[in-house]
Design a protein around this motif. Structure first.
Motif, PDB file in Angstrom:
ATOM      1  N   ALA A  71      69.285   4.990 -16.296  1.00 49.46           N
ATOM      2  CA  ALA A  71      67.942   4.865 -15.709  1.00 49.46           C
ATOM      3  C   ALA A  71      67.939   5.445 -14.302  1.00 49.46           C
ATOM      4  O   ALA A  71      67.071   6.252 -13.940  1.00 49.46           O
ATOM      5  CB  ALA A  71      67.503   3.398 -15.697  1.00 49.46           C
ATOM      6  N   ALA A  86      61.432   1.972 -20.315  1.00 42.71           N
ATOM      7  CA  ALA A  86      61.944   2.890 -19.296  1.00 42.71           C
ATOM      8  C   ALA A  86      61.870   4.340 -19.768  1.00 42.71           C
ATOM      9  O   ALA A  86      61.322   5.200 -19.078  1.00 42.71           O
ATOM     10  CB  ALA A  86      63.384   2.521 -18.932  1.00 42.71           C
ATOM     11  N   ALA A 120      65.722   0.427 -11.713  1.00 45.95           N
ATOM     12  CA  ALA A 120      66.303  -0.523 -12.668  1.00 45.95           C
ATOM     13  C   ALA A 120      67.226  -1.480 -11.934  1.00 45.95           C
ATOM     14  O   ALA A 120      68.221  -1.059 -11.346  1.00 45.95           O
ATOM     15  CB  ALA A 120      67.077   0.222 -13.751  1.00 45.95           C
ATOM     16  N   THR A 134      62.083  -1.197 -14.404  1.00 47.70           N
ATOM     17  CA  THR A 134      62.422  -2.424 -15.137  1.00 47.70           C
ATOM     18  C   THR A 134      63.336  -3.344 -14.334  1.00 47.70           C
ATOM     19  O   THR A 134      64.258  -2.883 -13.657  1.00 47.70           O
ATOM     20  CB  THR A 134      63.131  -2.104 -16.472  1.00 47.70           C
ATOM     21  OG1 THR A 134      64.327  -1.356 -16.208  1.00 47.70           O
ATOM     22  CG2 THR A 134      62.233  -1.335 -17.426  1.00 47.70           C
TER      23      THR A 134
END
Ligand code: NAI
Ligand code: NA
Length: 395
Positions: A97, A61, A104, A68
């Motif tokens: 993130a 990431a 994410a 992800t």
């Protein structure tokens, strides 16, 4: 509430949300300090909440701006009990993130089951279309087989003969002799069923069948070899048989992935303190001696340094050097001849009395408590906290 560590043997029953968050932020900062890696773009991490899997997710990431999806098995807080560390880690990761504009999401459940696999496939289909990297980083003591319903339990036993050697209780620093009786055939088969490659292959088959792997996709799973002195309980024991199977599975998967120009690898990683490794006899004493030597030689790494090197210098440098058995090696510094010679020398001398001088027991214990968010610099452990924390992208 004010959260303190409560340990029972090699597990810690509590976890600290702020400490876990700081741990994740420290790993993100490390990756960002290293610059970008021309790496994966859409990543599935199976076993994404702690240890090598979490570090892989952070590297993808924050090193390569990857979207992800993380799969893990963690507990939320419940009636005044804290959540598990992997829960807080995942909450912190997804918060960071999403703040950075990165996709994410996560799925909490049994990765060995058909249901969790299907849920993951559906999420990839809906949100990402395909993935170009699949990281398989499960470590579990049990697996309920999805076809037979049999619950397999892994063991950590020698094969062929009993084993006796030194071990340490890292809470007290007492070095003692541990003796382990040899495994029977069932122990071996059960350990291979839990920690071998069958489930990894099931995941890859399911992904490939539904056309969820991008052209040129990579699959990677993690293995361990270690020194001569841990061989009877590790590489030549029940867990070693499972790792042999996992490593053989990489070739089976690689063959299947040829159809999409994809690749499958096992990466052999360094011995580190994680929830999985602290349960293995002898290994904690080995690690505390290894840490002492590797820190003195300035070559010590944690999970995040290992995964950074894996992505930058192995998986995504267009040359992917492997050993004679086709494995990626990021345990190269641990296995250096001079390092191993020094550890072997210390091993013969180490006792309860000499360990404080010869080994890095403090480093071991600190790392253990760090796994649960304790003993982290900059965290106020007196703070009255809400133990209930949401994971932003949890499905
Ligand atoms: P870990 O205990 O930190 O991570 C295990 C992960 O698996 C966690 O995310 C956990 O939630 C997840 N998990 C466990 N059971 C699950 C289930 N039924 N369903 C979904 N998720 C589940 O372990 P660690 O050490 O990071 O291990 C990962 C891999 O790396 C393992 O294959 C291990 O053998 C390997 N390895 C570990 C080394 C070490 O020294 N710790 C060294 C070299 C390889
Ligand atoms: Na992991």
């Amino acid at each position: 509430m004010v959260i303190e560590p409560r340990t029972r043997g090699f597990i810690c029953l509590t976890a600290h949300p702020k400490g876990c968050e700081q741990n994740v932020i420290n790993q993100i900062n490390y990756i960002q300090s290293k610059g970008t890696i021309e790496g994966p773009k859409k990543v599935l991490v199976i076993g994404a909440s702690t240890g090598f899997g979490l570090a892989s997710r952070i590297t993808a990431a924050f090193g390569s701006n990857a979207a992800t999806i993380g799969v893990f098995l963690e507990k939320p807080a419940n009636r005044g009990k804290t959540a598990s560390a992997g829960w807080y880690n995942s909450a912190a990761f997804e918060k960071q993130a999403q703040a950075a504009g990165l996709y994410a999401k996560s799925i909490n459940g049994d990765a060995f089951s058909k249901e969790i696999k299907q849920q993951t496939l559906d999420l990839i289909k809906a949100d990402l279309g395909q993935v170009d990297l699949v990281v398989y980083s499960l470590a579990s003591p049990v697996r309920t087989h999805p076809e037979t319903g049999v619950k397999h339990r892994s063991s950590l036993k020698p094969i062929g003969q009993s084993f006796a050697d030194k071990t340490v209780d890292f809470h007290t620093g007492v070095v003692s002799e541990v003796a382990i009786e040899p495994a029977n055939e069932d122990d071996i088969a059960n350990t291979v069923a839990v920690m071998g490659g069958e489930d990894w292959e099931m995941w890859m088959d399911a992904l490939q069948k539904e056309n969820l792997l991008a052209s040129g996709a990579t699959a990677v799973a993690y293995s361990y070899i270690g020194p001569k002195l841990t061989e009877p309980v590790y590489r030549k024991g029940t867990i070693g048989r499972a790792k042999d199977h996992l490593e053989a599975t990489a070739f089976t998967i690689a063959d299947k992935l040829k159809a999409i120009d994809g690749k499958a690898y096992v990466s052999v990683n360094k011995a580190l303190v994680t929830q999985a490794s602290s349960a293995i006899p002898v290994i904690p004493l080995y690690i505390s001696l290894l840490y002492k030597i590797m820190k003195a030689e300035n070559i010590h790494e944690g999970c995040i340094e290992q995964m950074h090197r894996l992505f930058k210098d192995r998986l995504y440098n267009n040359k992917t050097a492997t050993d004679a058995q086709g494995r990626i090696r990021v345990d190269d510094w641990e296995m250096r001849e001079d390092v191993q010679a020094q550890v072997a020398e210390l091993w013969t001398k180490v006792t309860t009395e000499t360990l404080p001088a010869l080994g890095d027991l403090k480093g071991y214990a600190d790392d253990f408590f760090n796994l649960f968010g304790f003993r982290i610099e900059g965290v106020n452990y007196e703070e009255d906290l809400n133990e209930v924390v949401e994971i932003p992208g949890l499905q």
